[in-house]
Design a protein around this motif. Sequence first.
Motif, PDB file in Angstrom:
ATOM      1  N   VAL A 147      20.320  45.037 -17.148  1.00 56.79           N
ATOM      2  CA  VAL A 147      21.326  45.971 -17.647  1.00 56.79           C
ATOM      3  C   VAL A 147      21.517  45.793 -19.152  1.00 56.79           C
ATOM      4  CG1 VAL A 147      23.766  46.608 -17.539  1.00 56.79           C
ATOM      5  CG2 VAL A 147      22.484  46.242 -15.437  1.00 56.79           C
ATOM      6  N   LEU A 148      21.568  44.561 -19.615  1.00 57.03           N
ATOM      7  CA  LEU A 148      21.743  44.326 -21.051  1.00 57.03           C
ATOM      8  C   LEU A 148      20.581  44.876 -21.863  1.00 57.03           C
ATOM      9  CD1 LEU A 148      23.264  40.727 -21.149  1.00 57.03           C
ATOM     10  CD2 LEU A 148      24.421  42.885 -21.630  1.00 57.03           C
ATOM     11  N   LYS A 149      19.383  44.844 -21.294  1.00 58.15           N
ATOM     12  CA  LYS A 149      18.222  45.379 -22.008  1.00 58.15           C
ATOM     13  C   LYS A 149      18.350  46.877 -22.253  1.00 58.15           C
ATOM     14  CE  LYS A 149      14.699  41.977 -21.012  1.00 58.15           C
ATOM     15  NZ  LYS A 149      13.415  41.688 -20.358  1.00 58.15           N
ATOM     16  N   THR A 150      19.119  47.572 -21.433  1.00 60.42           N
ATOM     17  CA  THR A 150      19.320  49.003 -21.660  1.00 60.42           C
ATOM     18  C   THR A 150      20.310  49.259 -22.792  1.00 60.42           C
ATOM     19  OG1 THR A 150      21.132  49.279 -20.066  1.00 60.42           O
ATOM     20  CG2 THR A 150      18.872  49.524 -19.217  1.00 60.42           C
ATOM     21  N   GLU A 151      21.119  48.253 -23.102  1.00 67.88           N
ATOM     22  CA  GLU A 151      22.180  48.418 -24.105  1.00 67.88           C
ATOM     23  C   GLU A 151      21.887  47.704 -25.424  1.00 67.88           C
ATOM     24  OE1 GLU A 151      24.904  50.350 -23.843  1.00 67.88           O
ATOM     25  OE2 GLU A 151      24.078  50.991 -21.931  1.00 67.88           O
ATOM     26  N   LEU A 152      21.120  46.639 -25.381  1.00 67.81           N
ATOM     27  CA  LEU A 152      20.921  45.795 -26.560  1.00 67.81           C
ATOM     28  C   LEU A 152      19.444  45.533 -26.815  1.00 67.81           C
ATOM     29  CD1 LEU A 152      23.555  43.069 -25.627  1.00 67.81           C
ATOM     30  CD2 LEU A 152      23.913  44.995 -27.175  1.00 67.81           C
ATOM     31  N   ARG A 153      19.139  45.134 -28.018  1.00 66.09           N
ATOM     32  CA  ARG A 153      17.786  44.671 -28.338  1.00 66.09           C
ATOM     33  C   ARG A 153      17.709  43.188 -28.013  1.00 66.09           C
ATOM     34  NH1 ARG A 153      17.878  47.501 -34.168  1.00 66.09           N
ATOM     35  NH2 ARG A 153      18.111  49.613 -33.409  1.00 66.09           N
ATOM     36  N   ASP A 154      16.797  42.469 -28.413  1.00 64.50           N
ATOM     37  CA  ASP A 154      16.637  41.011 -28.347  1.00 64.50           C
ATOM     38  C   ASP A 154      17.522  40.290 -27.335  1.00 64.50           C
ATOM     39  OD1 ASP A 154      14.781  41.325 -30.391  1.00 64.50           O
ATOM     40  OD2 ASP A 154      16.333  41.133 -31.918  1.00 64.50           O
ATOM     41  N   VAL A 155      17.464  40.679 -26.097  1.00 73.04           N
ATOM     42  CA  VAL A 155      18.272  40.052 -25.055  1.00 73.04           C
ATOM     43  C   VAL A 155      17.892  38.587 -24.880  1.00 73.04           C
ATOM     44  CG1 VAL A 155      18.786  40.098 -22.573  1.00 73.04           C
ATOM     45  CG2 VAL A 155      18.725  42.218 -23.878  1.00 73.04           C
ATOM     46  N   ASP A 156      16.636  38.260 -25.097  1.00 75.36           N
ATOM     47  CA  ASP A 156      16.171  36.885 -24.908  1.00 75.36           C
ATOM     48  C   ASP A 156      16.786  35.917 -25.914  1.00 75.36           C
ATOM     49  OD1 ASP A 156      14.545  37.748 -22.803  1.00 75.36           O
ATOM     50  OD2 ASP A 156      12.928  38.254 -24.193  1.00 75.36           O
ATOM     51  N   GLN A 157      17.297  36.427 -27.012  1.00 76.14           N
ATOM     52  CA  GLN A 157      17.855  35.582 -28.069  1.00 76.14           C
ATOM     53  C   GLN A 157      19.381  35.475 -28.025  1.00 76.14           C
ATOM     54  OE1 GLN A 157      15.716  33.925 -29.992  1.00 76.14           O
ATOM     55  NE2 GLN A 157      14.084  34.927 -28.843  1.00 76.14           N
TER      56      GLN A 157
ATOM     57  N   GLY B 137      27.366  42.994 -29.890  1.00 76.87           N
ATOM     58  CA  GLY B 137      27.276  44.437 -30.034  1.00 76.87           C
ATOM     59  C   GLY B 137      27.744  45.240 -28.838  1.00 76.87           C
ATOM     60  N   ILE B 138      28.506  44.614 -27.937  1.00 76.33           N
ATOM     61  CA  ILE B 138      29.022  45.340 -26.783  1.00 76.33           C
ATOM     62  C   ILE B 138      30.438  45.806 -27.091  1.00 76.33           C
ATOM     63  CG2 ILE B 138      29.583  45.222 -24.330  1.00 76.33           C
ATOM     64  CD1 ILE B 138      27.386  43.118 -24.053  1.00 76.33           C
ATOM     65  N   ASP B 139      30.546  47.100 -27.387  1.00 74.17           N
ATOM     66  CA  ASP B 139      31.849  47.705 -27.672  1.00 74.17           C
ATOM     67  C   ASP B 139      32.377  48.370 -26.404  1.00 74.17           C
ATOM     68  OD1 ASP B 139      30.292  49.986 -27.390  1.00 74.17           O
ATOM     69  OD2 ASP B 139      30.327  50.484 -29.515  1.00 74.17           O
ATOM     70  N   SER B 140      33.482  49.098 -26.505  1.00 76.34           N
ATOM     71  CA  SER B 140      34.108  49.678 -25.316  1.00 76.34           C
ATOM     72  C   SER B 140      33.197  50.696 -24.620  1.00 76.34           C
ATOM     73  CB  SER B 140      35.454  50.304 -25.658  1.00 76.34           C
ATOM     74  OG  SER B 140      35.301  51.309 -26.633  1.00 76.34           O
TER      75      SER B 140
END
Length: 78
Positions: free
Chosen positions: A8-18, A29-32
């Motif tokens: 799910v985070l990969k759909t919202e953010l880049r570089d999830v592994d970091q 970078g997770i806003d409302s």
Amino acid sequence: MTEELIAVLKTELRDVDQLDLDASLEAVGIDSLRIVNLSVRLEADHGIDVSFAELNRIKSLRELDALVQRRLTERGPR
């Protein structure tokens, strides 16, 4: 982190592994709007019911991961 949360985070953010698990949601970078999207994606993709209000109270990725793990346990196998 659980595979479901990573997906799910990969759909919202880049570089999830970091990502730092102790970072706040805002810091990564997770806003409302993204909180709403996370809630919808967790339910639609993984059958995990997490409300906007619950997600809005989360202080870190570690807390979010713990919540997702609890909900997966409650849900049981698919």
